[in-house]
Design a protein around this motif. Structure first.
Motif, PDB file in Angstrom:
ATOM      1  N   HIS A  71      43.885   7.118  34.696  1.00 43.88           N
ATOM      2  CA  HIS A  71      44.841   8.098  34.084  1.00 43.88           C
ATOM      3  C   HIS A  71      45.981   7.330  33.174  1.00 43.88           C
ATOM      4  O   HIS A  71      46.415   7.612  32.353  1.00 43.88           O
ATOM      5  N   ARG A  72      46.251   5.970  33.860  1.00 47.01           N
ATOM      6  CA  ARG A  72      47.308   5.251  33.331  1.00 47.01           C
ATOM      7  C   ARG A  72      46.739   4.372  32.219  1.00 47.01           C
ATOM      8  O   ARG A  72      47.573   3.552  31.374  1.00 47.01           O
TER       9      ARG A  72
ATOM     10  N   GLU B  95      52.788   6.460  43.259  1.00 49.99           N
ATOM     11  CA  GLU B  95      53.211   6.266  41.903  1.00 49.99           C
ATOM     12  C   GLU B  95      53.909   7.657  41.451  1.00 49.99           C
ATOM     13  O   GLU B  95      55.161   7.674  40.826  1.00 49.99           O
ATOM     14  N   CYS B  96      53.443   8.851  41.860  1.00 55.25           N
ATOM     15  CA  CYS B  96      53.996  10.225  41.575  1.00 55.25           C
ATOM     16  C   CYS B  96      55.384  10.207  42.429  1.00 55.25           C
ATOM     17  O   CYS B  96      56.445  10.923  41.755  1.00 55.25           O
TER      18      CYS B  96
ATOM     19  N   HIS C  75      50.608  -1.250  35.845  1.00 57.46           N
ATOM     20  CA  HIS C  75      51.379   0.138  35.828  1.00 57.46           C
ATOM     21  C   HIS C  75      51.532   0.486  34.254  1.00 57.46           C
ATOM     22  O   HIS C  75      52.513   1.454  33.979  1.00 57.46           O
ATOM     23  N   GLN C  76      51.361  -0.660  33.418  1.00 54.10           N
ATOM     24  CA  GLN C  76      51.711  -0.295  32.046  1.00 54.10           C
ATOM     25  C   GLN C  76      50.611   0.912  31.566  1.00 54.10           C
ATOM     26  O   GLN C  76      49.454   1.194  31.718  1.00 54.10           O
ATOM     27  N   PRO C  77      51.243   1.980  30.865  1.00 57.03           N
ATOM     28  CA  PRO C  77      50.497   3.090  30.327  1.00 57.03           C
ATOM     29  C   PRO C  77      49.381   2.578  29.599  1.00 57.03           C
ATOM     30  O   PRO C  77      48.333   3.271  29.553  1.00 57.03           O
ATOM     31  N   LYS C  78      49.256   1.695  28.728  1.00 59.59           N
ATOM     32  CA  LYS C  78      48.301   1.202  27.942  1.00 59.59           C
ATOM     33  C   LYS C  78      47.933  -0.107  27.803  1.00 59.59           C
ATOM     34  O   LYS C  78      48.971  -1.110  27.790  1.00 59.59           O
TER      35      LYS C  78
ATOM     36  N   THR D 253      44.071   7.074  39.389  1.00 59.03           N
ATOM     37  CA  THR D 253      45.338   6.922  38.986  1.00 59.03           C
ATOM     38  C   THR D 253      45.188   5.899  37.940  1.00 59.03           C
ATOM     39  O   THR D 253      45.985   6.092  36.946  1.00 59.03           O
TER      40      THR D 253
ATOM     41  N   HIS E 287      58.231   8.952  40.103  1.00 56.98           N
ATOM     42  CA  HIS E 287      58.689   9.592  38.966  1.00 56.98           C
ATOM     43  C   HIS E 287      59.461  11.011  39.261  1.00 56.98           C
ATOM     44  O   HIS E 287      59.600  11.896  38.682  1.00 56.98           O
TER      45      HIS E 287
ATOM     46  N   THR F  81      49.626   2.562  43.187  1.00 55.14           N
ATOM     47  CA  THR F  81      49.191   3.736  42.253  1.00 55.14           C
ATOM     48  C   THR F  81      49.382   5.127  43.267  1.00 55.14           C
ATOM     49  O   THR F  81      49.351   5.947  42.469  1.00 55.14           O
TER      50      THR F  81
END
Length: 246
Positions: A161-162, A215-216, A16-19, A158, A219, A212
């Motif tokens: 995208h992450r 996940e929406c 789940h880390q963005p990068k 997803t 947020h 994932t």
């Protein structure tokens, strides 16, 4: 020769880390493999008959051979077909023997490969921290047939995208492809059935991959002091009242 990744930090890889770090494209090390063995409790074997206990006592020659197999699978982005095959055992429920619980067993070799690229969730610690220093209300819910109905394409989109890419994304894409299961009951095994949707039961990766698709929701702005937490198909709505609220 491919680069070797350094020993992982405690907690492993967080999908789940963005990068994600560049090391996710590197080969696995013998250190990672042995640490995975130590963290895996011995369970019933999958269709290949191999247990975690057998792997942990196999010796250096087998460990090196298995490590080469893992890295070959990782480099090509291909999951062995036997690792995608599940054997389902109907276990009678106490008090309701006519409605057995299906227990799916996957290859311990395949689950070791999954564990090499994933760390355990810290969701419980996050949940407990929500109520530190005040009162609160928690509402728990469970999504019916969540794992069986999860869409692999939505999960992969997803993840991309992450920031998941390279060998990891290719390996996960093949992880979903051509999965099948057979039912074993009273010494007989059915014809395998090919799955179209869902994340596999008994899989190490399934809870993180399923997260994932919800996940929406995590947020979504629900207001001050309100937070939605999730692990797999279990959702918790945490409503926090600070120490100065009645």
């Amino acid at each position: 020769m491919s680069a070797r990744r350094p020993p992982p930090a405690q907690g492993g890889l967080d999908l789940h880390q963005p990068k994600l770090p560049a090391e996710t494209n590197c080969s696995f090390t013998l250190h990672e493999l042995t640490q995975t063995y130590k963290a895996s409790a011995d369970t019933a074997p999958g269709p290949d008959g191999i247990t975690y206990g057998m792997l942990s006592h196999a010796g250096p020659v087998v460990e090196e051979t298995f490590l080469d197999l893992l890295n070959h699978s990782w480099t090509l982005g291909c999951v062995l077909s036997l690792w995608k095959h599940a054997v389902i055992h109907p276990i009678p429920k106490q008090g309701d023997p006519n409605n057995p619980r299906p227990i799916s067993l996957l290859s311990c070799l395949g689950k070791t490969a999954e564990q090499m690229g994933k760390g355990a969730s810290e969701c419980l610690g996050s949940f407990l921290s929500e109520f530190h220093g005040g009162k609160g209300l928690a509402v728990f819910t469970d999504l019916e047939k969540a794992f069986e109905l999860a869409c692999p394409e939505a999960i992969l989109a997803t993840l991309a995208h992450r920031g998941v890419k390279g060998r990891l994304l290719c390996w996960l894409e093949d992880f979903f492809r051509n999965r099948e299961a057979a039912v074993r009951f009273q010494g007989f095994t059915s014809t395998p059935h090919r799955h179209q949707n869902g994340t596999p039961q008994d899989s190490i990766l399934s809870p993180a991959l399923f997260n994932t698709v919800v996940e929406c929701l995590l947020h979504t702005d629900l207001g001050t002091g309100i937070r939605l937490l999730c692990y797999a198909d279990d959702l918790a709505l945490a409503i926090h009242k600070g120490p100065y609220h009645s």
